[in-house]
Design an enzyme around this catalytic site. Structure first.
Site, PDB file in Angstrom:
ATOM      1  N   HIS A 426       9.129  -8.983   3.170  1.00 18.44           N
ATOM      2  CA  HIS A 426       7.879  -8.930   3.950  1.00 18.44           C
ATOM      3  C   HIS A 426       8.233  -9.289   5.511  1.00 18.44           C
ATOM      4  CE1 HIS A 426       5.478 -10.367   0.496  1.00 18.44           C
ATOM      5  NE2 HIS A 426       5.331  -9.149   0.634  1.00 18.44           N
ATOM      6  N   ARG A 526      -3.651   1.231   4.729  1.00 18.12           N
ATOM      7  CA  ARG A 526      -3.703   0.166   4.006  1.00 18.12           C
ATOM      8  C   ARG A 526      -5.152  -0.715   4.059  1.00 18.12           C
ATOM      9  NH1 ARG A 526       1.948  -0.191   5.832  1.00 18.12           N
ATOM     10  NH2 ARG A 526       3.099  -0.020   3.988  1.00 18.12           N
ATOM     11  N   ARG A 562      -6.053   4.644   1.339  1.00 23.42           N
ATOM     12  CA  ARG A 562      -5.706   4.187  -0.216  1.00 23.42           C
ATOM     13  C   ARG A 562      -6.596   2.862  -0.564  1.00 23.42           C
ATOM     14  NH1 ARG A 562       0.132   1.366  -0.763  1.00 23.42           N
ATOM     15  NH2 ARG A 562      -0.833  -0.464   0.511  1.00 23.42           N
ATOM     16  N   GLU A 650       4.306   5.673  -7.811  1.00 17.93           N
ATOM     17  CA  GLU A 650       5.357   4.213  -7.555  1.00 17.93           C
ATOM     18  C   GLU A 650       5.879   3.717  -8.749  1.00 17.93           C
ATOM     19  OE1 GLU A 650       1.377   3.001  -6.627  1.00 17.93           O
ATOM     20  OE2 GLU A 650       2.077   1.773  -5.031  1.00 17.93           O
ATOM     21  N   ASN A 673       8.904   2.156  -1.514  1.00 19.51           N
ATOM     22  CA  ASN A 673       9.443   0.821  -1.865  1.00 19.51           C
ATOM     23  C   ASN A 673       9.170   0.281  -3.375  1.00 19.51           C
ATOM     24  OD1 ASN A 673       9.455   0.976   0.752  1.00 19.51           O
ATOM     25  ND2 ASN A 673       8.164  -0.424   1.102  1.00 19.51           N
ATOM     26  N   ASP A 674       7.897   0.580  -3.984  1.00 20.01           N
ATOM     27  CA  ASP A 674       7.718   0.151  -5.273  1.00 20.01           C
ATOM     28  C   ASP A 674       8.457   1.357  -6.440  1.00 20.01           C
ATOM     29  OD1 ASP A 674       6.198  -2.201  -5.360  1.00 20.01           O
ATOM     30  OD2 ASP A 674       4.456  -1.027  -4.836  1.00 20.01           O
ATOM     31  N   ARG A 684      12.676  -6.725  -4.628  1.00 27.93           N
ATOM     32  CA  ARG A 684      12.799  -6.877  -3.393  1.00 27.93           C
ATOM     33  C   ARG A 684      12.940  -7.925  -2.459  1.00 27.93           C
ATOM     34  NH1 ARG A 684       7.606  -3.003  -2.088  1.00 27.93           N
ATOM     35  NH2 ARG A 684       6.234  -4.817  -1.805  1.00 27.93           N
ATOM     36  N   CYS A 718       5.072   7.833   1.746  1.00 21.99           N
ATOM     37  CA  CYS A 718       4.474   6.840   2.715  1.00 21.99           C
ATOM     38  C   CYS A 718       5.292   5.647   2.532  1.00 21.99           C
ATOM     39  CB  CYS A 718       2.829   6.667   2.291  1.00 21.99           C
ATOM     40  SG  CYS A 718       2.482   6.034   0.638  1.00 21.99           S
TER      41      CYS A 718
END
Lengths: 779, 206
Positions: A426, A526, A562, A650, A673-674, A684, A718
């Protein structure tokens, strides 16, 4: 602050009542309001289990007030008290206050930090204003008024008099002082009434031009009168202000960094802990502790207010700070002769260890928060100053927590070097989105405080005592490159071999969209971040308004909304979720709404509305099966012309069967990322394995390649990979149509694409590489 | 006698409430919010779904789970009222032998829960007006040496009389109380569903 629960037969009624009450108080100051209403969105009824869950959600050590409508609402609420923990039940109060008036009074009074009894009393007086106005009321006792010894006179300047909202401002102000305050309307002779009571102020019915006599007594009598004088001069906060301020950031607090990936400066070593050796204990350790806690609470409150986007972090820190259990322990230790800092440190060290020992990764990460709060209080106790990266310094930290990343003066710090590896934590994401130069994974290299250090994240190098001239040359080159990139940001990203890639921006606030340069729209709005600081769910109107503002800021280029992506590591205050042992493999994203679709339905309504006005795409996160796609499309219902629909990819299962899932869709967007963490089975947020979660792992790239070849629709990226100019070129070479990057990176990604010849990239070799390191070597 | 008897009761009651849903709603539309039939049907259908997918080892486990289902699925005041009834009924039978006497104690405990929750008194025109005479009749029958079938039949008959006696009453509880005098002349829906439950018990429990 107490929590509030609304029990009603009707979901719509409860939400509307909350909407009405919520208007009275700024979003960051509202109590938690949980709802148990209707058997579902349209079936009237009450459910005692749902009430008990709502009570648990709203529970606070200060208590919970339950407002209810009629009949079974009362029975279900009483039964619910048999279901909740007896300790919780003991501080829950069911009130007979009228639902709407009582809720308004309760929310306003609760926001001032008033006790459960005081809030309940105010709620129960909720009808007074109306009864007084219409006559024939009675039966409800007015609050007793104390004698006061100082007075001032103010004039009501507001066009509509001291109506609900200004009255709420006044009451909030009064209750924040240690004083008893009364109001008398000199033009009507009404009063004196208790100015700390919203219902009483409402009964005063003071109109524009009326003179009020304000009386005060108590320790802060003079201060409160001065503050009321100022508030009256500002028409009790009723000045016409720019509308729609919620969600925008305090100006200047988040000015962005250089956006470069290279930096040089003196090392500032942080996170080493606070030195307690020079502390001299006195006879007033308990008082010192209280003082330090109060100071820190004020500090955290300021930080929270200054950065709505990251407010949740500081809210969590405040909750840790005020946790009674450790405080009781520390007070006991102090009473037994332990100095305050020693007791504080011992207890919070233990607490951090407890968190670290938990199975759940999200909970483990909270240890970082505990340490952050621990050190803040220790600094307040010892008078130590925080090692803020002085102008031009490079902050060297063992790990980067989101709170630090969010509050650093981005324009001043030269860069951040993180010892732990991992590029998706984060803190790292926050720092990057703020344009602060950053390198991770520098390891145990010895860095003396104040020594000149430099890093180049692009080359992956970190040096102590570097060749300063060479570094400065690199910085100048990169600056020129960046300036040129920004200058040419609006030019399309057409590669040397003639392919044009759309480069869009990821946004989590309207401000992100305002600051974006050169973006061809937004590839990711987001929504859970956009409304993440809210205690209650935003209405359809509020959501539509924010979406419109983002579209306007991007000159009405397409925006991709999203739907709520919550669960896992991103809980939302207004949609409580059950504890899950493994939240990343649990109810995340779209999965959350299969059982409770209402929030999603509201959001889709807002999407459809805005789509009729401006180009909008919508996508659903965390999709695994074709059944989920069908369900989501069904929930979306008939769509206005031009509303394109997609899903996020994802989950590896979704990537592998993308041809099945994408049939009937307009696009897919890969969340790297996912996808990376699910493909590599590496968390992560766990520094021990985070290096495994590398977005350039050939296995991840193979999945992306598979999606591009099999989807049959437009493919976007994204995730973070799209923000890395080098990776962006590779993604384009793999055939991706669209990249959505964090704001500061958009011009750089476009610039790099314009200089790339995609034909020169040996994608076969990249896909066949043995690991991410080899992939980097090939780029 | 075992769990199966109680499963049969719940399934039969569900059928009876389903068949009478329109009737109950009609009664409720005269003096209430016209949802009692639909609410009870929804709650008991959820119980049937529960029975279809779960098997229960003990009566108390079964009845408590049935009670929780009603609490969550019925929606109206009858949810917490019947829900509490079954919760207390189940609790009273935990570890007990299943005899007419213990089952009678369970009924008494369940109705005690209804009273605690609804705070109704005899003559308020509520389901209690059926429950109260039913309990008395059950206890009298058991004291007179009746078996479970005899006791339940007596209870169901007494409940039906109590139900019929609600017609002239003026409602003092629940949504019907807003109607005041106008609630007189109508049969109470709650007393009606209570009677259906007891008639079902008499058919299936022994």
């Amino acid at each position: 602050m107490i929590g509030i629960v609304v029990v009603s037969h009707s979901h719509a009624l409860a939400n509307a009542a909350i909407g009405l009450a919520a208007e009275m108080v700024a979003a960051d100051n509202r109590p938690v309001i949980a709802v148990a209403a209707g058997l579902d969105a349209t079936t009237f009824g009450t459910d005692a289990m749902a009430v008990s869950e709502a009570i648990t959600t709203a529970d606070s050590p200060d208590g919970v007030l339950v407002l209810l409508d009629l009949g079974s609402a009362v029975l279900s609420a009483e039964l619910a008290l048999e279901f909740v923990d007896p300790d919780v039940a003991s501080h829950v109060r069911l009130t007979s206050a009228p639902l709407v008036e009582g809720l308004v009074a309760a929310v306003v009074t609760a926001s001032t930090g008033a006790s459960l009894a005081a809030v309940a009393a105010e709620a129960e007086r909720g009808l007074l204003g109306k009864q007084d106005h219409l006559g024939g009321g009675g039966g409800v006792e007015a609050a007793a008024v104390a004698a006061t010894d100082q007075t001032v006179e103010v004039v009501v300047g507001n066009e509509h008099g001291l109506h609900a909202r200004p009255a709420a401002r006044l009451v909030g102000l009064v209750n924040s002082f240690d004083a008893v305050v009364t109001l008398t309307d000199l033009d009507t002779g009404r009063g004196p009434i208790d100015a700390g009571s919203l219902s009483m102020v409402a009964t005063l019915n003071a109109q524009q031009g009326h003179r009020l006599r304000v009386g005060a007594s108590g320790r802060q009598a003079a201060e409160v009168l001065a503050a009321i004088g100022e508030l009256a001069a500002e028409n009790f906060g009723d000045e016409p202000t720019a509308a729609g301020q919620t969600g925008s950031r305090a100006a200047g607090s988040l000015a962005s960094g250089s956006g470069l990936d290279v930096a040089i400066g003196p090392a500032v070593i942080a996170g080493a802990g606070v030195d307690l050796n020079d502390y001299v204990a006195g006879g007033d350790e308990a008082a010192r502790l209280d003082g330090a806690v109060a100071t820190v609470a004020e500090e955290l409150g300021r930080l929270r207010d200054a950065s709505p986007e990251h407010g949740g972090i500081f809210e969590a820190h405040l909750a840790l700070l005020k946790d009674r259990k450790p405080l009781d322990e520390i007070r006991a230790a102090i009473a037994a002769g332990t100095p305050a800092p020693v007791g504080w440190k011992q207890t919070y060290d233990d607490l951090a260890k407890t968190f670290e020992g938990l199975d759940d990764a999200y909970q483990r990460e909270r240890a970082q928060d505990v340490r952050a709060v621990r050190d803040r209080v220790l600094r307040a106790l010892t008078g130590a100053t925080v090692d803020e990266a002085a102008d031009g310094g490079i902050l060297v930290v063992p790990e980067l927590d989101a709170a630090t990343a969010a509050t650093l003066a981005a324009a001043k710090v030269a860069g951040i070097a993180v010892r732990a590896a991992g590029t998706t934590g984060h803190g790292v994401i926050v720092a990057r989105s703020r344009g602060i130069p950053l390198i991770t994974g520098i390891g145990d290299v010895a860095v003396p405080a104040g020594a000149t250090v430099a890093f180049d994240a692009r080359a992956g190098s970190f040096e102590v005592a570097p060749d300063e001239d060479a570094v400065r040359r690199t910085i100048t080159e990169r600056q020129t490159e960046r300036e040129r990139a920004i200058e040419e940001a609006d030019q399309p990203a057409t590669t040397v071999d003639g392919r044009t890639i759309a480069v869009l921006v990821n946004v989590g606030s309207v401000q992100d969209a305002v600051e974006a340069r050169g973006a061809d729209g937004s590839g990711l709005v987001r929504t859970e971040v956009l409304f993440g600081d809210r205690r209650t769910a935003p209405s359809v109107d509020e959501q539509a308004e924010q979406f419109r503002a983002i579209a306007r800021a991007l000159q009405e280029k397409p925006i991709t909304i999203r739907t709520w992506d919550i669960g896992g590591d991103k809980p939302l205050p207004f949609l409580p979720q059950d504890q899950e042992a493994n939240p990343f493999l649990g109810e995340r994203g779209l999965r959350v709404f299969r059982r409770r679709p209402q929030l999603l339905r509201d959001q889709l309504e807002a999407v459809r509305r805005v789509a009729a006005e401006t180009p909008v795409h919508v996508m659903f996160p965390m999709v695994t099966t074709a059944d989920e796609v069908a369900w989501a499309l069904d929930e979306l219902g008939p769509r206005p012309d031009g509303l394109e629909v997609g899903i996020m990819v994802e989950v590896p299962a979704a990537a592998l069967r993308i041809d099945t899932l994408a049939a009937g869709l307009d696009f897919v967007s890969i969340g790297t990322n996912d996808l990376t963490q699910y493909t590599t089975a590496a968390d992560r947020t766990n520094t021990a394995v985070a290096p495994l979660a590398d977005g350039l792992d050939p296995a991840v790239l193979q999945l992306i390649d598979h999606v591009v070849r099999r989807a049959g629709v437009r493919v976007a990226i994204c995730g973070d990979l799209a923000s890395d100019p080098q990776a962006a070129v590779l993604l384009a070479a793999l055939g991706v149509d669209e990249l959505s990057a964090v704001g500061p990176q958009v011009p750089l990604v476009k610039e790099r694409l314009r200089h790339a010849d995609l034909g020169q990239i040996d994608t076969a070799a990249v896909l066949a590489a043995r690991d991410a390191t080899q992939v980097r070597g090939l780029l | 006698m075992g769990v199966d008897n109680f499963v049969n009761w719940l399934r039969d009651a569900a059928g009876s409430l389903h068949d009478n849903a329109a009737y109950l709603t009609e009664l409720d539309s005269a003096i209430g919010d016209a949802d009692h039939g639909a609410n009870m049907d929804r709650g008991f259908r959820a119980i049937v779904a529960l029975l279809d997918e779960t098997s229960f080892e003990t009566v108390d486990e079964l009845m408590k789970k049935a009670g929780m289902t009603l609490v969550s699925k019925v929606g109206g005041a009858s949810g917490p009222l019947y829900g509490t009834f079954f919760l207390r009924f189940g609790t009273a039978l935990a570890g007990a032998d299943l005899t007419p006497a213990t089952i009678g104690e369970a009924f008494t405990a369940g109705v005690g829960g209804i009273l605690q929750r609804g705070k109704a008194e005899l003559g308020d025109k509520t389901m209690y007006d059926a429950w109260a005479p039913a309990l008395d009749a059950y206890d009298a029958a058991v004291a007179g040496g009746a078996d479970l079938a005899g006791a339940l039949t007596a209870a169901a008959e007494a409940a039906a009389k109590g139900r019929d006696a609600t017609v002239p009453l003026v409602a003092r509880k629940g949504r019907a109380s807003y109607l005041g005098e106008r609630s007189a002349g109508h049969q109470d829906p709650g007393a009606t569903s209570t009677t259906l439950l007891l008639e079902s018990a008499a058919r299936t429990l022994p």
